[in-house]
Design a protein around this motif. Structure first.
Motif, PDB file in Angstrom:
ATOM      1  N   VAL A  91       0.781  -1.126   0.041  1.00  0.00           N
ATOM      2  CA  VAL A  91       0.041   0.184   0.049  1.00  0.00           C
ATOM      3  C   VAL A  91       1.036   1.200   0.011  1.00  0.00           C
ATOM      4  O   VAL A  91       1.842   1.254   0.844  1.00  0.00           O
ATOM      5  CB  VAL A  91      -0.895   0.093   1.156  1.00  0.00           C
ATOM      6  CG1 VAL A  91      -1.680   1.355   1.391  1.00  0.00           C
ATOM      7  CG2 VAL A  91      -1.685  -1.133   1.447  1.00  0.00           C
ATOM      8  N   ASP A  92       0.625   2.223  -0.805  1.00  0.00           N
ATOM      9  CA  ASP A  92       1.606   3.321  -0.927  1.00  0.00           C
ATOM     10  C   ASP A  92       0.571   4.686  -0.885  1.00  0.00           C
ATOM     11  O   ASP A  92      -0.002   4.897  -1.900  1.00  0.00           O
ATOM     12  CB  ASP A  92       2.467   3.148  -2.326  1.00  0.00           C
ATOM     13  CG  ASP A  92       3.445   4.200  -2.542  1.00  0.00           C
ATOM     14  OD1 ASP A  92       3.822   4.896  -1.376  1.00  0.00           O
ATOM     15  OD2 ASP A  92       4.135   4.416  -3.543  1.00  0.00           O
ATOM     16  N   ILE A  93       1.155   5.299  -0.110  1.00  0.00           N
ATOM     17  CA  ILE A  93       0.335   6.746  -0.112  1.00  0.00           C
ATOM     18  C   ILE A  93       1.286   7.521  -0.519  1.00  0.00           C
ATOM     19  O   ILE A  93       2.397   7.858  -0.352  1.00  0.00           O
ATOM     20  CB  ILE A  93       0.355   7.437   1.479  1.00  0.00           C
ATOM     21  CG1 ILE A  93      -0.471   6.120   2.324  1.00  0.00           C
ATOM     22  CG2 ILE A  93      -0.473   8.318   1.638  1.00  0.00           C
ATOM     23  CD1 ILE A  93      -0.362   6.421   3.708  1.00  0.00           C
ATOM     24  N   PHE A  94       0.857   8.345  -1.789  1.00  0.00           N
ATOM     25  CA  PHE A  94       1.752   9.109  -2.485  1.00  0.00           C
ATOM     26  C   PHE A  94       1.049  10.561  -2.989  1.00  0.00           C
ATOM     27  O   PHE A  94      -0.415  10.603  -2.992  1.00  0.00           O
ATOM     28  CB  PHE A  94       2.313   8.379  -3.724  1.00  0.00           C
ATOM     29  CG  PHE A  94       1.181   8.073  -4.544  1.00  0.00           C
ATOM     30  CD1 PHE A  94       1.277   8.756  -5.934  1.00  0.00           C
ATOM     31  CD2 PHE A  94       0.390   7.058  -4.401  1.00  0.00           C
ATOM     32  CE1 PHE A  94       0.331   8.452  -6.957  1.00  0.00           C
ATOM     33  CE2 PHE A  94      -0.444   6.673  -5.369  1.00  0.00           C
ATOM     34  CZ  PHE A  94      -0.574   7.386  -6.632  1.00  0.00           C
ATOM     35  N   VAL A  95       1.731  11.406  -3.459  1.00  0.00           N
ATOM     36  CA  VAL A  95       1.237  12.445  -4.199  1.00  0.00           C
ATOM     37  C   VAL A  95       1.533  12.290  -5.466  1.00  0.00           C
ATOM     38  O   VAL A  95       2.734  11.929  -6.257  1.00  0.00           O
ATOM     39  CB  VAL A  95       2.241  13.796  -3.902  1.00  0.00           C
ATOM     40  CG1 VAL A  95       1.724  14.957  -4.199  1.00  0.00           C
ATOM     41  CG2 VAL A  95       2.110  13.951  -2.215  1.00  0.00           C
ATOM     42  N   GLU A  96       0.320  12.722  -6.242  1.00  0.00           N
ATOM     43  CA  GLU A  96       0.213  12.486  -7.783  1.00  0.00           C
ATOM     44  C   GLU A  96       1.246  13.446  -8.423  1.00  0.00           C
ATOM     45  O   GLU A  96       1.523  14.838  -8.003  1.00  0.00           O
ATOM     46  CB  GLU A  96      -0.983  12.838  -8.303  1.00  0.00           C
ATOM     47  CG  GLU A  96      -2.278  11.793  -7.582  1.00  0.00           C
ATOM     48  CD  GLU A  96      -3.574  12.194  -8.185  1.00  0.00           C
ATOM     49  OE1 GLU A  96      -3.619  12.751  -9.458  1.00  0.00           O
ATOM     50  OE2 GLU A  96      -4.445  12.001  -7.487  1.00  0.00           O
ATOM     51  N   GLU A  97       1.771  12.916  -9.346  1.00  0.00           N
ATOM     52  CA  GLU A  97       2.752  13.820 -10.185  1.00  0.00           C
ATOM     53  C   GLU A  97       2.324  13.801 -11.726  1.00  0.00           C
ATOM     54  O   GLU A  97       1.982  12.602 -12.357  1.00  0.00           O
ATOM     55  CB  GLU A  97       4.214  13.193 -10.353  1.00  0.00           C
ATOM     56  CG  GLU A  97       5.191  13.876 -11.102  1.00  0.00           C
ATOM     57  CD  GLU A  97       6.466  13.382 -11.059  1.00  0.00           C
ATOM     58  OE1 GLU A  97       7.510  13.896 -11.732  1.00  0.00           O
ATOM     59  OE2 GLU A  97       6.770  12.489 -10.161  1.00  0.00           O
ATOM     60  N   SER A  98       2.199  14.957 -12.094  1.00  0.00           N
ATOM     61  CA  SER A  98       1.548  15.177 -13.564  1.00  0.00           C
ATOM     62  C   SER A  98       2.266  14.316 -14.472  1.00  0.00           C
ATOM     63  O   SER A  98       3.417  14.637 -14.602  1.00  0.00           O
ATOM     64  CB  SER A  98       1.045  16.565 -13.872  1.00  0.00           C
ATOM     65  OG  SER A  98       0.666  16.691 -15.082  1.00  0.00           O
ATOM     66  N   GLY A  99       1.799  13.582 -15.357  1.00  0.00           N
ATOM     67  CA  GLY A  99       2.423  13.071 -16.635  1.00  0.00           C
ATOM     68  C   GLY A  99       3.195  11.599 -16.131  1.00  0.00           C
ATOM     69  O   GLY A  99       3.902  11.216 -17.037  1.00  0.00           O
ATOM     70  N   ALA A 100       3.197  11.333 -14.972  1.00  0.00           N
ATOM     71  CA  ALA A 100       3.903   9.981 -14.601  1.00  0.00           C
ATOM     72  C   ALA A 100       2.814   9.073 -14.098  1.00  0.00           C
ATOM     73  O   ALA A 100       1.793   9.270 -13.438  1.00  0.00           O
ATOM     74  CB  ALA A 100       4.873  10.567 -13.323  1.00  0.00           C
ATOM     75  N   GLU A 101       3.144   7.677 -14.259  1.00  0.00           N
ATOM     76  CA  GLU A 101       2.269   6.775 -13.848  1.00  0.00           C
ATOM     77  C   GLU A 101       2.867   6.016 -12.516  1.00  0.00           C
ATOM     78  O   GLU A 101       4.254   5.772 -12.515  1.00  0.00           O
ATOM     79  CB  GLU A 101       1.905   5.781 -15.014  1.00  0.00           C
ATOM     80  CG  GLU A 101       1.144   6.471 -16.085  1.00  0.00           C
ATOM     81  CD  GLU A 101       0.965   5.433 -17.036  1.00  0.00           C
ATOM     82  OE1 GLU A 101       1.357   4.235 -17.231  1.00  0.00           O
ATOM     83  OE2 GLU A 101       0.078   5.625 -18.035  1.00  0.00           O
ATOM     84  N   HIS A 102       2.056   5.519 -11.542  1.00  0.00           N
ATOM     85  CA  HIS A 102       2.533   4.457 -10.681  1.00  0.00           C
ATOM     86  C   HIS A 102       3.044   3.284 -11.116  1.00  0.00           C
ATOM     87  O   HIS A 102       2.256   2.447 -12.036  1.00  0.00           O
ATOM     88  CB  HIS A 102       1.536   4.478  -9.595  1.00  0.00           C
ATOM     89  CG  HIS A 102       1.755   4.301  -8.246  1.00  0.00           C
ATOM     90  ND1 HIS A 102       2.323   2.746  -7.934  1.00  0.00           N
ATOM     91  CD2 HIS A 102       1.812   4.718  -7.061  1.00  0.00           C
ATOM     92  CE1 HIS A 102       2.780   2.680  -6.866  1.00  0.00           C
ATOM     93  NE2 HIS A 102       2.707   3.730  -6.198  1.00  0.00           N
ATOM     94  N   PRO A 103       4.158   2.730 -10.777  1.00  0.00           N
ATOM     95  CA  PRO A 103       4.459   1.485 -11.503  1.00  0.00           C
ATOM     96  C   PRO A 103       3.990   0.331 -10.973  1.00  0.00           C
ATOM     97  O   PRO A 103       3.335   0.168  -9.937  1.00  0.00           O
ATOM     98  CB  PRO A 103       6.038   1.556 -10.797  1.00  0.00           C
ATOM     99  CG  PRO A 103       6.162   2.246  -9.649  1.00  0.00           C
ATOM    100  CD  PRO A 103       4.963   3.412  -9.612  1.00  0.00           C
ATOM    101  N   GLY A 104       4.176  -0.593 -11.808  1.00  0.00           N
ATOM    102  CA  GLY A 104       3.347  -2.162 -11.283  1.00  0.00           C
ATOM    103  C   GLY A 104       1.936  -2.017 -11.380  1.00  0.00           C
ATOM    104  O   GLY A 104       1.250  -0.981 -12.038  1.00  0.00           O
TER     105      GLY A 104
END
Length: 319
Positions: free
Chosen positions: A137-150
């Motif tokens: 489980v990964d809490i993260f801040v979205e980054e425009s133009g990038a996709e979460h891996p996996g």
């Protein structure tokens, strides 16, 4: 390899000394039990039973094999209990990734609740700003133009607006909100170790307002930056979630035109998405975010803003 169901039949017959009673207990017919015993004798090459009057009697070899099978079935019983516990989320491990400002506001209360509800679950906490890996489980801040891996499912948690942190005697302290452009000529205290997503959100908003912040002090975290604000060196701009308990003498002011906003999400690996503890983790994070509100601060005045919860699933990006 010995057949497990046949060993189960052997144990039942040894325990009851009766094919008919064993068949009733196991839900078999007596002839099926006899066939299983005959096959087991051929597989082992041992004489496991002998005639005794109108019934049968286990041989010494049959009793020894049945006794050894007891140990085997005890182990199987433990495995079955573990499977049940895993389905219920009571044992095993769960890794949770987080970024710094999510630690105290979201992670600490979520972990406390998980430990109470799943006491045998081991929790591995990973500060993803400094460690590598792909947590469950990964809490993260979205980054425009990038996709979460996996292979993950991503849930939007909240939109987290930035607020200005100023001294209580600052001219801005009594205002309900201030246009971001009004901070163009002020001294700023930087608060981000990395030039990452959170900092870029702020810089993009300032560029939209027509200026670049005038940083006079560089610090590496929000708490230290606020301590510098307390000295009167300048102001700092911080996501509302990161405020926590303001130091005495400071207050916050909402920012508009535009309001810098970072978007918080949680990514869950597809492989563990149905685990009860994982589902509960997402529920807890959504509940905590939707319940997080900042009230009036000491010295004045203003609401720091609020987190706008949006517990929906969508494709999002990784910090």
């Amino acid at each position: 390899m010995l057949d497990i169901p046949r060993l189960r039949v052997l144990r039942a017959v040894v325990a009851t000394s009766s094919i008919r009673a064993s068949a009733a207990a196991l839900g078999y017919t007596p002839s099926a039990v006899s066939q299983q015993l005959a096959t087991l004798q051929r597989e082992t090459g041992l004489r496991l039973f002998e005639r005794s009057g109108r019934g049968i009697e286990p041989t010494a070899a049959g009793r020894i094999l049945a006794a050894e099978a007891d140990t085997l079935f005890e182990a199987f019983g433990r495995v079955e209990r573990v499977v049940g516990d895993l389905r219920a989320g009571r044992v095993g491990s769960l890794s949770i990734g987080y970024f710094s400002s999510a630690g105290s506001a979201l992670l600490a209360p979520a972990v406390a609740a998980l430990r109470a509800e799943f006491p045998e679950l081991r929790l591995d906490l990973l500060l993803t700003e400094y460690t590598q890996g792909e947590p469950d489980v990964d809490i993260f801040v979205e980054e425009s133009g990038a996709e979460h891996p996996g292979a993950v499912r991503v849930h939007r948690l909240a939109e987290d607006p930035y607020v200005a942190v100023v001294r209580a005697d600052d001219p801005l302290a009594g205002l309900p909100e201030v246009p971001l452009a009004d901070l163009a000529e002020r001294h700023w205290v930087d608060n981000d170790l990395h030039e990452g997503t959170c900092r870029q959100v702020l810089l993009n908003a300032c560029a939209q307002a027509g200026f670049s912040p005038g940083f006079v002090v560089e610090t590496h975290d929000y708490r230290t930056a606020m301590s510098f604000v307390a000295t009167g060196i300048g102001l700092t701009v911080v996501p509302a979630l990161a405020i926590g308990q303001l130091p005495d003498g400071l207050t916050t002011v909402a920012l508009v035109s535009p309001t810098p906003v970072r978007r918080l999400s949680v990514a869950v690996k597809e492989s563990v998405a149905r685990h009860p503890a994982v589902r509960r983790t997402v529920e807890l994070l959504e509940e905590l975010v939707s319940g997080t509100r900042t009230g009036r601060r000491p010295g004045g005045a203003t609401q720091a803003g609020e987190l706008h919860a949006r517990p929906e699933r969508f494709g999002a990006d990784r910090r």
